[in-house]
Design a protein around this motif. Structure first.
Motif, PDB file in Angstrom:
ATOM      1  N   THR A  36      63.456 162.549  51.450  1.00 38.86           N
ATOM      2  CA  THR A  36      64.605 161.760  51.879  1.00 38.86           C
ATOM      3  C   THR A  36      65.833 162.646  51.842  1.00 38.86           C
ATOM      4  N   ARG A  37      66.652 162.511  52.830  1.00 33.14           N
ATOM      5  CA  ARG A  37      67.863 163.316  52.924  1.00 33.14           C
ATOM      6  C   ARG A  37      69.073 162.406  52.913  1.00 33.14           C
ATOM      7  N   LEU A  38      70.139 162.940  52.399  1.00 32.00           N
ATOM      8  CA  LEU A  38      71.398 162.218  52.461  1.00 32.00           C
ATOM      9  C   LEU A  38      71.874 162.188  53.902  1.00 32.00           C
ATOM     10  N   GLU A  39      72.746 161.291  54.170  1.00 28.44           N
ATOM     11  CA  GLU A  39      73.341 161.253  55.495  1.00 28.44           C
ATOM     12  C   GLU A  39      74.066 162.575  55.751  1.00 28.44           C
ATOM     13  N   PRO A  40      74.155 163.015  56.988  1.00 22.59           N
ATOM     14  CA  PRO A  40      74.844 164.284  57.268  1.00 22.59           C
ATOM     15  C   PRO A  40      76.292 164.300  56.771  1.00 22.59           C
ATOM     16  N   ALA A  41      76.961 163.153  56.790  1.00 22.76           N
ATOM     17  CA  ALA A  41      78.339 163.116  56.292  1.00 22.76           C
ATOM     18  C   ALA A  41      78.377 163.395  54.797  1.00 22.76           C
ATOM     19  N   ASP A  43      76.093 165.139  53.167  1.00 23.21           N
ATOM     20  CA  ASP A  43      75.706 166.544  52.987  1.00 23.21           C
ATOM     21  C   ASP A  43      76.920 167.458  53.064  1.00 23.21           C
TER      22      ASP A  43
END
Length: 106
Positions: A36-41, A43
């Motif tokens: 799972t990745r954080l939202e690009p904002a 990041d």
């Protein structure tokens, strides 16, 4: 007519199985979910918020004549000198959190 259609379908399925042309979804193993990745904002926002805090001087009075942390106690035990400057020296000299973490992690 229905029996002729069943015969053709059965022959088609039998030929496909014999040739190894099965539906890929039926034979493929399920894939594990990706990380799972954080939202690009987020990041971009997390380093922008943490970097200024890690570069702030921990002792703003370092290098002045009124530095309350610039006091160390030392003694000699046998031929071995001991001092508290090893522990408090970096903070008394005005280092920041990023340099301390770098020194601990190598």
């Amino acid at each position: 007519m229905a029996s002729a259609m069943r015969t053709v379908m059965a022959a088609s399925i039998g030929a496909a199985v014999a040739l190894g042309v099965a539906a890929p979804a039926a034979t493929a193993a399920p894939k594990a979910p990706g990380p799972t990745r954080l939202e690009p904002a987020l990041d971009a926002a997390v380093p922008a918020a943490v970097d200024p805090v890690s570069n702030i001087a921990l002792n703003p009075l370092a290098g002045t004549g009124v530095n309350p942390l610039d006091n160390s106690v030392g003694t000699t035990v046998g031929d071995l000198p001991l001092s508290t400057a090893m522990v408090t020296g970096q903070v008394a000299d005005g280092t920041n959190l990023q340099e301390i973490v770098k020194g601990l992690t190598g």
